[in-house]
Design an enzyme around this catalytic site. Structure first.
Site, PDB file in Angstrom:
ATOM      1  N   HIS A  46      17.468  51.739  -5.696  1.00 11.18           N
ATOM      2  CA  HIS A  46      17.738  51.571  -7.136  1.00 11.18           C
ATOM      3  C   HIS A  46      16.740  50.586  -7.747  1.00 11.18           C
ATOM      4  O   HIS A  46      16.193  50.822  -8.822  1.00 11.18           O
ATOM      5  CB  HIS A  46      19.180  51.089  -7.323  1.00 11.18           C
ATOM      6  CG  HIS A  46      19.484  50.602  -8.712  1.00 11.18           C
ATOM      7  ND1 HIS A  46      19.436  51.428  -9.823  1.00 11.18           N
ATOM      8  CD2 HIS A  46      19.829  49.369  -9.179  1.00 11.18           C
ATOM      9  CE1 HIS A  46      19.746  50.725 -10.899  1.00 11.18           C
ATOM     10  NE2 HIS A  46      19.988  49.482 -10.544  1.00 11.18           N
ATOM     11  N   HIS A  70      16.366  42.343 -10.559  1.00 14.31           N
ATOM     12  CA  HIS A  70      17.400  42.118 -11.580  1.00 14.31           C
ATOM     13  C   HIS A  70      18.798  41.858 -11.016  1.00 14.31           C
ATOM     14  O   HIS A  70      19.658  41.336 -11.718  1.00 14.31           O
ATOM     15  CB  HIS A  70      17.411  43.236 -12.630  1.00 14.31           C
ATOM     16  CG  HIS A  70      18.061  44.515 -12.207  1.00 14.31           C
ATOM     17  ND1 HIS A  70      17.364  45.541 -11.631  1.00 14.31           N
ATOM     18  CD2 HIS A  70      19.354  44.934 -12.282  1.00 14.31           C
ATOM     19  CE1 HIS A  70      18.182  46.536 -11.372  1.00 14.31           C
ATOM     20  NE2 HIS A  70      19.411  46.206 -11.748  1.00 14.31           N
ATOM     21  N   GLU A  74      22.450  37.584  -8.337  1.00 14.07           N
ATOM     22  CA  GLU A  74      23.875  37.792  -8.224  1.00 14.07           C
ATOM     23  C   GLU A  74      24.281  38.176  -6.803  1.00 14.07           C
ATOM     24  O   GLU A  74      25.291  37.730  -6.282  1.00 14.07           O
ATOM     25  CB  GLU A  74      24.297  38.898  -9.189  1.00 14.07           C
ATOM     26  CG  GLU A  74      25.675  38.693  -9.731  1.00 14.07           C
ATOM     27  CD  GLU A  74      25.999  39.762 -10.766  1.00 14.07           C
ATOM     28  OE1 GLU A  74      26.983  39.568 -11.472  1.00 14.07           O
ATOM     29  OE2 GLU A  74      25.270  40.762 -10.854  1.00 14.07           O
ATOM     30  N   ASP A  75      23.477  39.047  -6.227  1.00 12.11           N
ATOM     31  CA  ASP A  75      23.878  39.664  -4.959  1.00 12.11           C
ATOM     32  C   ASP A  75      23.402  38.932  -3.721  1.00 12.11           C
ATOM     33  O   ASP A  75      23.996  39.050  -2.661  1.00 12.11           O
ATOM     34  CB  ASP A  75      23.364  41.112  -4.878  1.00 12.11           C
ATOM     35  CG  ASP A  75      24.121  42.010  -5.845  1.00 12.11           C
ATOM     36  OD1 ASP A  75      25.025  41.474  -6.514  1.00 12.11           O
ATOM     37  OD2 ASP A  75      23.804  43.199  -5.923  1.00 12.11           O
ATOM     38  N   ASP A 136      17.118  49.985 -16.167  1.00 11.59           N
ATOM     39  CA  ASP A 136      18.223  49.931 -15.209  1.00 11.59           C
ATOM     40  C   ASP A 136      19.225  51.044 -15.522  1.00 11.59           C
ATOM     41  O   ASP A 136      19.629  51.826 -14.670  1.00 11.59           O
ATOM     42  CB  ASP A 136      18.876  48.542 -15.341  1.00 11.59           C
ATOM     43  CG  ASP A 136      20.077  48.369 -14.423  1.00 11.59           C
ATOM     44  OD1 ASP A 136      20.079  48.945 -13.326  1.00 11.59           O
ATOM     45  OD2 ASP A 136      21.014  47.643 -14.827  1.00 11.59           O
ATOM     46  N   ASP A 257      12.718  73.722 -34.661  1.00 10.26           N
ATOM     47  CA  ASP A 257      11.821  72.877 -33.851  1.00 10.26           C
ATOM     48  C   ASP A 257      12.299  72.755 -32.406  1.00 10.26           C
ATOM     49  O   ASP A 257      12.095  71.738 -31.765  1.00 10.26           O
ATOM     50  CB  ASP A 257      11.668  71.485 -34.491  1.00 10.26           C
ATOM     51  CG  ASP A 257      12.987  70.732 -34.523  1.00 10.26           C
ATOM     52  OD1 ASP A 257      14.052  71.363 -34.348  1.00 10.26           O
ATOM     53  OD2 ASP A 257      12.951  69.505 -34.723  1.00 10.26           O
TER      54      ASP A 257
HETATM   55 MN    MN Z   1      21.040  47.723 -11.644  1.00 12.19          MN
END
Ligand code: MN
Length: 486
Positions: A46, A70, A74-75, A136, A257
């Site tokens: 990801h 990103h 946190e992780d 993201d 269109d």
């Molecule tokens: Mn993410």
């Protein structure tokens, strides 16, 4: 997988750029070791995809690195101090911004005011946070089939209601279209199926003559010494087709269109010459010739549009632009790599016009304590359809749908708004409660003795105009105003 997959997508990355991406790549790889996504693949995949999305969006290496990192704060087991030592204050700031946004849980536009506020405050400080969030989100909606149904739908609807309109307002046409199309099938599966079927039929019918006109145009341009033209076929994004169908009783034959030929030439002069060549061979459909080069759309979009009869019963829209205009239409604010010079919106005096509204939204919340009012202004001023009208000098004013001449006057200047006496629309006198239409030319006549009246509140729609009118009335008669509010 390796880091080159990411920086290989960047435009001329320097050695330092490559080294930074490499470092972020290795760091994130280690930090997220063993973590898995819903799909069962490593979580790290990801992060690489988000990095790739950002590189494709022409973002600088700092932003790409922040995208790869990103979720790391946190992780992974790392303190902010250590993270800053590794990657510096700027990347730390961006990652923290994205992390904060990530914690907001969407429960529908109505109940989402508080989150929206935070959203605009965060992005008001640095628009790169928002761009990372878009990259993201794009990968998340691309992989939604692995998410359980209820959550899947929530994410898809949130993307359609919040993220795609933001991308649109930033002029980022490519990511806006992608966000919408990937979300559409999960948010409204039945409608998606229906539009998809209609589209397939249409492709079968029309493919032949598009192919033919494509080749003919190439020949005609070459004959006229326009040799570097690049011609592309584009099919309308399926969600925007769906919206147009809804406005046309789901009658796909009313939409001209769906297919377009896009001609990218070297310079502006060639754009107009190409248009001339095309009109000399194929008859244009009246009323469909649009010059967004001389009069760009307020989100910055520039191009020439025309729809021509192909001679065998068909019609094709043709869009003509330069490479620069094309990049701008696809990438919006990211097309100039502006982020290298403008790290923070707050610190910029001359912020890009497209970013000003974010700043505005962030600032409004500081003054507007009441959340229902904030939501209302968001909905009218930002999420609604817009009309583009002109001053007599040809400046474009971008207003919410159903705006009145008063909204127009206040959008020009509060002094103009406060002294409106009458209005001329397309050269004719009109009343102050006229609903403005796209491309109206609006001329406000002011008189210094004229002032806002209570009636004006029935006409004005934008937050800005209503605020000014209320302010004036309040100053004139505070007691009456209090009664009126109830
Ligand atoms: Mn993410």
């Amino acid at each position: 997988m390796n880091a080159k997959e990411i920086y290989g997508l960047m435009k001329d990355p320097s050695e330092a750029d490559k080294a930074l991406i490499e470092k972020a790549y290795n760091f994130a790889n280690k930090a997220h070791e063993g973590q898995k996504r819903f799909s069962g693949e490593p979580y790290f995949v990801h992060l690489v995809e988000v990095g790739k999305n950002l590189a494709k969006m022409n973002m600088d290496s700092t932003t790409v690195a922040a995208g790869i990192l990103h979720d790391t704060l946190e992780d992974a087991d790392i303190s902010e101090e250590d993270f800053e030592k590794e990657f510096g204050i700027e990347i730390l700031f961006l990652v923290k911004g994205v992390t904060k946004l990530g914690k907001l849980k969407y429960r529908g536009l109505e109940r989402h005011v508080e989150s929206l506020r935070k959203f605009f405050i965060a992005t008001g400080q640095d628009a790169r946070v928002l761009v990372i969030k878009l990259a993201d989100r794009l990968h998340n909606v691309m992989t939604l089939e692995h998410v359980r149904e209820e959550k899947r739908k929530r994410i898809a609807i949130e993307t359609l209601e919040i993220y795609a309109p933001i991308a649109n307002r930033l002029g980022m046409g490519k990511i806006k279209g992608e966000l919408e199309d990937y979300s559409f099938m999960h948010a409204f599966p039945n409608e998606y199926k229906k539009v998809n079927e209609l589209l397939k039929e249409k492709i079968n019918v029309e493919e032949g003559y598009i192919e033919k006109i494509h080749r003919s145009i190439q020949k005609e341009l070459a004959k006229n010494n326009i040799t570097h033209a690049h011609i592309d076929r584009r099919i309308k994004h399926i969600f925007s087709l769906y919206n147009k169908l809804k406005r046309n009783n789901m009658d796909i034959d009313k939409i001209y269109d769906i297919f377009a030929l896009r001609i990218v030439v070297d310079n502006v002069e060639e754009c107009y010459r190409t248009l001339g060549i095309i009109h000399s061979v194929w008859k244009p459909l009246p009323g469909r010739i649009k010059d967004y080069i001389a009069l760009p759309k307020p989100n910055g979009y520039r191009s020439l549009h025309t729809t021509v009869f192909t001679g065998d019963g068909g019609m094709v829209e043709i869009q003509i632009r330069t490479k620069e205009m094309h990049d701008e239409a696809e990438l919006g604010i990211a097309s100039h790599s502006m982020y290298k010079e403008i790290p923070s919106l707050e610190s910029t005096k001359n912020a890009d016009k497209k970013l000003l509204w974010i700043k505005q939204l962030a600032e409004w919340q500081k003054h507007d304590a009441k959340s229902d009012e904030y939501l209302k202004s968001l909905k009218t001023d930002f999420f609604n359809d817009r009309v583009f009208v002109f001053t007599p000098k040809g400046d474009v004013i971008d207003l919410p749908d159903e705006s009145s001449p008063l909204d127009f006057a206040y959008a020009i200047h509060s002094d103009v708004g406060d002294h409106v006496s009458s209005v001329r629309i397309n050269g004719k006198m009109a009343s102050l409660n006229t609903k403005l239409k796209n491309a109206d030319i609006v001329e406000i006549i002011t008189k210094s003795s004229n002032h806002p009246s209570r009636k004006w509140l029935d006409y004005a729609k934008t937050t800005m105009a209503r605020k000014r009118i209320k302010l004036y009335l309040q100053e004139q008669n505070p007691i009456l105003m209090k009664l009126f509010r109830k």
